[in-house]
Motif scaffolding. Sequence first.
Motif, PDB file in Angstrom:
ATOM      1  N   ARG A  43       0.848  -1.205   0.000  1.00 53.03           N
ATOM      2  CA  ARG A  43       0.000   0.000   0.000  1.00 53.03           C
ATOM      3  C   ARG A  43       0.870   1.236   0.000  1.00 53.03           C
ATOM      4  NH1 ARG A  43      -4.134   3.113  -0.741  1.00 53.03           N
ATOM      5  NH2 ARG A  43      -5.639   3.449   0.893  1.00 53.03           N
ATOM      6  N   GLU A  44       0.515   2.184  -0.863  1.00 52.64           N
ATOM      7  CA  GLU A  44       1.281   3.433  -0.955  1.00 52.64           C
ATOM      8  C   GLU A  44       0.333   4.615  -0.828  1.00 52.64           C
ATOM      9  OE1 GLU A  44       3.918   5.703  -0.511  1.00 52.64           O
ATOM     10  OE2 GLU A  44       4.868   3.870  -1.265  1.00 52.64           O
ATOM     11  N   HIS A  45       0.666   5.549   0.086  1.00 46.72           N
ATOM     12  CA  HIS A  45      -0.145   6.748   0.327  1.00 46.72           C
ATOM     13  C   HIS A  45       0.569   8.019  -0.126  1.00 46.72           C
ATOM     14  CE1 HIS A  45      -1.834   3.873   3.239  1.00 46.72           C
ATOM     15  NE2 HIS A  45      -2.956   4.514   3.024  1.00 46.72           N
ATOM     16  N   ARG A  46       1.854   7.931  -0.428  1.00 49.89           N
ATOM     17  CA  ARG A  46       2.654   9.136  -0.703  1.00 49.89           C
ATOM     18  C   ARG A  46       2.597   9.505  -2.188  1.00 49.89           C
ATOM     19  NH1 ARG A  46       8.117   6.759   1.438  1.00 49.89           N
ATOM     20  NH2 ARG A  46       7.179   5.010   0.352  1.00 49.89           N
ATOM     21  N   ARG A  47       2.024  10.657  -2.469  1.00 54.27           N
ATOM     22  CA  ARG A  47       1.949  11.106  -3.859  1.00 54.27           C
ATOM     23  C   ARG A  47       3.324  11.457  -4.406  1.00 54.27           C
ATOM     24  NH1 ARG A  47      -0.291  17.273  -3.350  1.00 54.27           N
ATOM     25  NH2 ARG A  47       0.959  17.754  -1.538  1.00 54.27           N
TER      26      ARG A  47
END
Length: 73
Positions: A43-47
Amino acid sequence: MEIVHLPDFMTLGQFLKYEGIIDTGGHAKYFLADYEVLLNGEREHRRGKKLNHLDVVTIEDVGTYQIQYEQDA
């Protein structure tokens, strides 16, 4: 899996805009909060996360993309 040839290195937020998944870069933060986006299975949240050659981006209800940079293709 769709292979995406990019002209230059970009971030996850730039990629979402480049592919037409979001309309503006400003929407990236909200899109990543609302949709499950996986980078190489995590999971990746960093734009601002930089995408590397051969990274795999999976976007919930959209698709799976493999990143390839033109200078490495």
